[in-house]
Design an enzyme around this catalytic site. Sequence first.
Site, PDB file in Angstrom:
ATOM      1  N   CYS A  29     -28.568  71.445  -0.286  1.00 46.22           N
ATOM      2  CA  CYS A  29     -28.414  70.042   0.116  1.00 46.22           C
ATOM      3  C   CYS A  29     -27.223  69.840   1.047  1.00 46.22           C
ATOM      4  O   CYS A  29     -26.133  70.360   0.801  1.00 46.22           O
ATOM      5  CB  CYS A  29     -28.251  69.188  -1.134  1.00 46.22           C
ATOM      6  SG  CYS A  29     -27.966  67.453  -0.804  1.00 46.22           S
TER       7      CYS A  29
ATOM      8  N   CYS B 270     -33.587  53.956   1.970  1.00 49.06           N
ATOM      9  CA  CYS B 270     -32.996  55.047   1.199  1.00 49.06           C
ATOM     10  C   CYS B 270     -31.481  54.873   1.253  1.00 49.06           C
ATOM     11  O   CYS B 270     -30.882  54.949   2.325  1.00 49.06           O
ATOM     12  CB  CYS B 270     -33.446  56.367   1.822  1.00 49.06           C
ATOM     13  SG  CYS B 270     -32.667  57.806   1.112  1.00 49.06           S
TER      14      CYS B 270
ATOM     15  N   CYS C 253     -30.773  61.784   4.448  1.00 51.15           N
ATOM     16  CA  CYS C 253     -29.428  61.348   4.149  1.00 51.15           C
ATOM     17  C   CYS C 253     -28.533  62.560   3.995  1.00 51.15           C
ATOM     18  O   CYS C 253     -28.902  63.549   3.388  1.00 51.15           O
ATOM     19  CB  CYS C 253     -29.426  60.514   2.896  1.00 51.15           C
ATOM     20  SG  CYS C 253     -30.116  58.908   3.230  1.00 51.15           S
TER      21      CYS C 253
ATOM     22  N   CYS D  83     -25.736  71.123  -5.087  1.00 50.62           N
ATOM     23  CA  CYS D  83     -27.021  71.822  -5.062  1.00 50.62           C
ATOM     24  C   CYS D  83     -27.052  72.676  -3.789  1.00 50.62           C
ATOM     25  O   CYS D  83     -26.635  72.226  -2.722  1.00 50.62           O
ATOM     26  CB  CYS D  83     -28.178  70.836  -5.096  1.00 50.62           C
ATOM     27  SG  CYS D  83     -28.121  69.787  -6.558  1.00 50.62           S
TER      28      CYS D  83
ATOM     29  N   CYS E   5     -20.922  64.581  -2.462  1.00 47.63           N
ATOM     30  CA  CYS E   5     -21.511  64.732  -3.789  1.00 47.63           C
ATOM     31  C   CYS E   5     -20.851  65.913  -4.470  1.00 47.63           C
ATOM     32  O   CYS E   5     -20.593  66.943  -3.845  1.00 47.63           O
ATOM     33  CB  CYS E   5     -23.012  64.967  -3.689  1.00 47.63           C
ATOM     34  SG  CYS E   5     -23.796  65.100  -5.318  1.00 47.63           S
TER      35      CYS E   5
ATOM     36  N   GLU F 266     -24.796  57.337   5.161  1.00 53.69           N
ATOM     37  CA  GLU F 266     -25.962  56.952   5.924  1.00 53.69           C
ATOM     38  C   GLU F 266     -27.054  56.350   5.065  1.00 53.69           C
ATOM     39  O   GLU F 266     -27.115  56.562   3.856  1.00 53.69           O
ATOM     40  CB  GLU F 266     -26.477  58.121   6.736  1.00 53.69           C
ATOM     41  CG  GLU F 266     -26.817  59.327   5.937  1.00 53.69           C
ATOM     42  CD  GLU F 266     -27.049  60.512   6.868  1.00 53.69           C
ATOM     43  OE1 GLU F 266     -26.066  61.213   7.135  1.00 53.69           O
ATOM     44  OE2 GLU F 266     -28.189  60.714   7.302  1.00 53.69           O
TER      45      GLU F 266
END
Length: 370
Positions: free
Chosen positions: A131, A117, A345, A128, A124, A96
């Site tokens: 997130c 953005c 995002c 984290c 990922c 996104e």
Amino acid sequence: MTGPAETRSIKSLTLDELSARFGGLGEKPYRARQVIEWLYRKRVGRFAEMTNLPAPLRERLGAEFDERPLEVVRRTGSHDTTQKFLFRLRDGQMVETVLIPASPSLYGDTADRRTICISSQVGCAYGCRFCASGLDGWKRNLDAGEIVDQLLRVEGESGERVNNIVFMGMGEPLANYDNLLRAIGIINAPWGPAIGARHITVSTSGLVPRIRDLADQPLQIRLAISLHGATDAVRDQIMPVNRKYPLAELLEACAYFRARKKQKLTFEFILIEGVNDSPEQAAELAKLTKRLDAKVNVIPYNTVEGLPWVRPTERVQDAFMEVLRRGGAVATLRREKGHDIAAACGQLRLQTTRAQAGDENPVAAPGSVH
Ligand code: SAH
Ligand code: SF4
């Protein structure tokens, strides 16, 4: 990674590379400039519509290169508000991109900016704890064309011209370093979208060797560090990357970057209740910020469905800011639009992929780090 020599994505190539490829196909190199003009000036992506090219060449290009744009799966928001675009890539994966309308900059000045953005990876690997992007782990890197096309598609769909780019979407941009720099080179090129390097910000969770690489390359790209903790004890709790690159090493790399570049670094600090919102953290953060001549953006945490973290009350946020400022730090609190900019995002994709999978229990998905 697909090297530029073999890539089929035409938006992954620079003008020089495309000219060389055309030469190899027995075409005149000036044809490459014509194609580039269609892509980045006239904003036409389909070879069939590039009317000043001979028909046989258009066909040949269609066979040689992939011209398919990113496909819009969902779009939310409207003019004057933050707009989010969910894109489907060629292999069906989704990323996104977020467009923030003319608004005071994320970085404290009041210039008229239209900020996009951008995502750099599908998923990922850094996990984290707070997130949404890392919840299902890392799927793959975006190629440079997929990064560039997020900008082209959002501009095309919204009718807006973007003048500020932040790599704060899904993924860790410095873990996809070569494609990132290639895409930035294209976005920055005079024959391309021509967005100045000073209007491009890369955000990283702290990949120390890559921060140094970025410092050593010539473009004046801005750097934002996702700090989120002013001590190793706090960072270790929420950012696994800190065990590999602890704070002292990260700050050394930041100092190196600062010494090599003219612009200041930005520290991002999302405030999470009971985790990093104490006056002690604020005082430490003020010290670090001053020592590195940086600025700090404080962002109240944006709740992620299924994760336990919450945003502190406004009173706690204000108290945090007060300690920061008393400590002499240049700091802004992004309370309004801000909070859903960086956090936006990852969340739309999460909702959509899980709705498609019919997942009743989003947090217990395979690959979750929680
Ligand atoms: N991987 C890079 C860039 C993508 S994340 C990085 O970590 O810097 C962009 C920013 O959004 C980071 O500062 C990240 O910590 C922040 N972020 C992630 N989830 C968030 C949430 N739920 N609320 C607020 N900010 C969040
Ligand atoms: Fe990855 Fe950045 Fe999210 Fe951490 S904050 S999981 S590095 S996208």
